[in-house]
Design a protein around this motif. Structure first.
Motif, PDB file in Angstrom:
ATOM      1  N   GLY A 134      33.430  32.234  35.373  1.00 16.60           N
ATOM      2  CA  GLY A 134      34.822  32.537  35.671  1.00 16.60           C
ATOM      3  C   GLY A 134      35.386  33.647  34.822  1.00 16.60           C
ATOM      4  N   GLY A 190      34.742  36.809  34.874  1.00 19.26           N
ATOM      5  CA  GLY A 190      35.066  37.987  35.675  1.00 19.26           C
ATOM      6  C   GLY A 190      36.435  37.884  36.305  1.00 19.26           C
ATOM      7  N   ASP A 191      36.764  36.720  36.857  1.00 15.51           N
ATOM      8  CA  ASP A 191      38.089  36.519  37.447  1.00 15.51           C
ATOM      9  C   ASP A 191      39.173  36.548  36.371  1.00 15.51           C
ATOM     10  OD1 ASP A 191      37.019  36.272  39.994  1.00 15.51           O
ATOM     11  OD2 ASP A 191      36.844  34.087  39.862  1.00 15.51           O
ATOM     12  N   GLU A 196      39.927  40.109  35.510  1.00 22.51           N
ATOM     13  CA  GLU A 196      40.732  40.726  36.567  1.00 22.51           C
ATOM     14  C   GLU A 196      42.207  40.366  36.409  1.00 22.51           C
ATOM     15  OE1 GLU A 196      41.684  43.138  39.639  1.00 22.51           O
ATOM     16  OE2 GLU A 196      39.761  42.970  38.608  1.00 22.51           O
ATOM     17  N   MET A 197      42.499  39.160  35.970  1.00 28.63           N
ATOM     18  CA  MET A 197      43.890  38.768  35.726  1.00 28.63           C
ATOM     19  C   MET A 197      44.501  39.602  34.610  1.00 28.63           C
ATOM     20  SD  MET A 197      43.612  34.610  36.142  1.00 28.63           S
ATOM     21  CE  MET A 197      45.353  34.322  35.822  1.00 28.63           C
ATOM     22  N   PRO A 247      41.040  30.814  35.247  1.00 27.21           N
ATOM     23  CA  PRO A 247      40.198  29.941  36.075  1.00 27.21           C
ATOM     24  C   PRO A 247      39.033  29.336  35.298  1.00 27.21           C
ATOM     25  CG  PRO A 247      39.625  32.223  36.482  1.00 27.21           C
ATOM     26  CD  PRO A 247      40.802  32.250  35.531  1.00 27.21           C
TER      27      PRO A 247
END
Length: 294
Positions: A241, A243-244, A247-248, A261
Motif C-alpha cells: 500500500g 504506492g497508494d 500518491e496521496m 491505506p
C-alpha cells in the motif's frame, strides 16, 4: 527540441523566477498595475503548463492560503495549522466549525474542473441560476472580469465574502482558459479591499493577483523539487500500500496516518520513514494527532 535556454520554460532542474521588474514593480496607476498583473499571470500560465508541476497539490496549498485569508477577514484567530486540524482530524458526525467550513469550501472548489453544476454543490447557499448570472457580468481582461464578479456578488449577497472570492477566482480561471480554479485573489486582498468598488477595487485586485501569482510560481518550484524527491525515494518503500500512500502525499496538502491505506501502526512507520528520508514533513510539531505533507 530543448527548452533549456528559453527563459519562460522550466529547465531540467528549476522553474525560472518571475523577472525582477515584475516582483519589484512600484507603479501606482491602474494601467501600470494591470501591466504587472498581466505579466505575472502570463508567467504563471506557462508554469502551470509544465507536466511535472503537482497541480492538485499546488491548488490545495493555495486553497489553504485563501481559506486562511478569509478566516482573517472574519476576525477569527485560526491559522493554517488550526485549519488543517479542523478538516483532517474531523471525526464522523463532527462539525468543522466556521473556520473549518471555510477551508472545506476552498478545498472542494479546487478539486474539480470549473462548472456551474459543481459550483452549486460547493456553494450550497447559492443556486445555479444566480451563480451563472454573476459569472456572465464580467467583461474585459481577466482581472477586470474577476473584480466585476466580486463586486456583483458582494452587492447582492454582502455576507458571502467566501463565495464572492471563489466566484471571482472562477471568473479569472475562465478568462485565462484554466480548467480548475487557482486561488489567487483572497490571499492578496485585505478586508478593506473587499469594500472597495470601481477602479479602486480593480486596482486592489491587480495588486493581489500580482502578489499571489509570484507566490504561486515560487510555491510551484518548491513543490516540483519536493515531489521529485518523494518519487525518487518511493521505490525504497516495501510496505504493502506504500504506492497508494505516496500518491496521496503527491496530491494532498496534508495527510493523517489514519487516512493512509495501511494498518495504523504501518502507516505511522511509513510516515516516520518518509520523514527520515527527507521526502515529507511533519506539519504539526506535536507528538500525537500528527499530520504530514510534502
Amino acid at each position: 527540441m530543448t527548452f533549456a535556454r528559453d527563459p519562460l520554460i522550466r529547465d531540467f532542474e528549476t522553474i525560472p523566477r518571475i523577472p525582477s521588474w515584475v516582483t519589484s514593480g512600484r507603479v501606482e496607476t491602474l494601467e501600470g498595475v494591470a501591466f504587472l498583473s498581466g505579466a505575472a499571470l502570463a508567467h504563471l500560465h506557462v508554469v502551470l503548463g509544465q507536466a511535472d508541476v503537482p497541480h492538485s497539490l499546488l491548488r490545495e496549498r493555495l486553497a489553504l492560503c485563501a481559506a486562511e485569508a478569509c478566516v482573517a477577514y472574519s476576525g477569527r484567530p485560526e491559522g493554517a495549522r488550526e485549519l488543517r486540524d479542523a478538516v483532517h482530524l474531523l471525526r464522523p458526525g463532527d462539525l468543522p466549525g466556521p473556520a473549518g467550513e471555510t477551508y472545506l469550501v476552498w478545498r472542494r472548489a479546487v478539486e474539480r474542473p470549473v462548472s456551474i453544476k459543481a459550483l452549486s454543490r460547493e456553494l450550497p447557499s447559492l443556486d445555479a441560476t444566480r451563480i451563472a448570472g454573476w459569472l456572465d457580468v464580467g467583461q474585459g481582461g481577466p482581472v477586470t472580469r474577476a473584480s466585476t464578479v466580486l463586486a456583483a456578488v458582494q452587492t447582492e449577497a454582502p455576507r458571502a465574502d467566501v463565495s464572492a472570492l471563489v466566484l471571482a477566482d472562477v471568473a479569472l480561471a475562465q478568462a485565462l482558459g484554466w480548467d480548475y480554479i487557482v486561488p489567487l485573489l483572497a490571499a492578496g486582498l485585505t478586508r478593506a479591499d473587499l469594500r472597495k468598488r470601481g477602479d479602486d477595487l480593480r486596482l486592489a485586485c491587480h495588486r493581489a493577483v500580482t502578489a499571489s501569482a509570484i507566490e504561486a510560481v515560487r510555491l510551484a518550484a518548491d513543490l516540483v523539487r519536493r515531489t521529485a524527491h518523494l518519487k525518487t525515494v518511493a521505490p525504497k518503500l516495501r510496505a504493502k500500500g506504500a504506492g497508494d500512500a505516496v500518491e496521496m502525499f503527491l496530491t494532498r496538502d496534508a495527510v493523517a496516518p489514519a487516512a493512509l491505506p495501511l494498518p495504523d501502526r504501518a502507516a505511522r512507520r511509513l510516515c516516520d520513514r518518509l520523514v527520515d528520508l527527507g521526502a515529507i514533513r511533519e506539519l504539526t510539531s506535536r507528538d500525537t494527532f500528527r499530520l504530514y505533507g510534502v
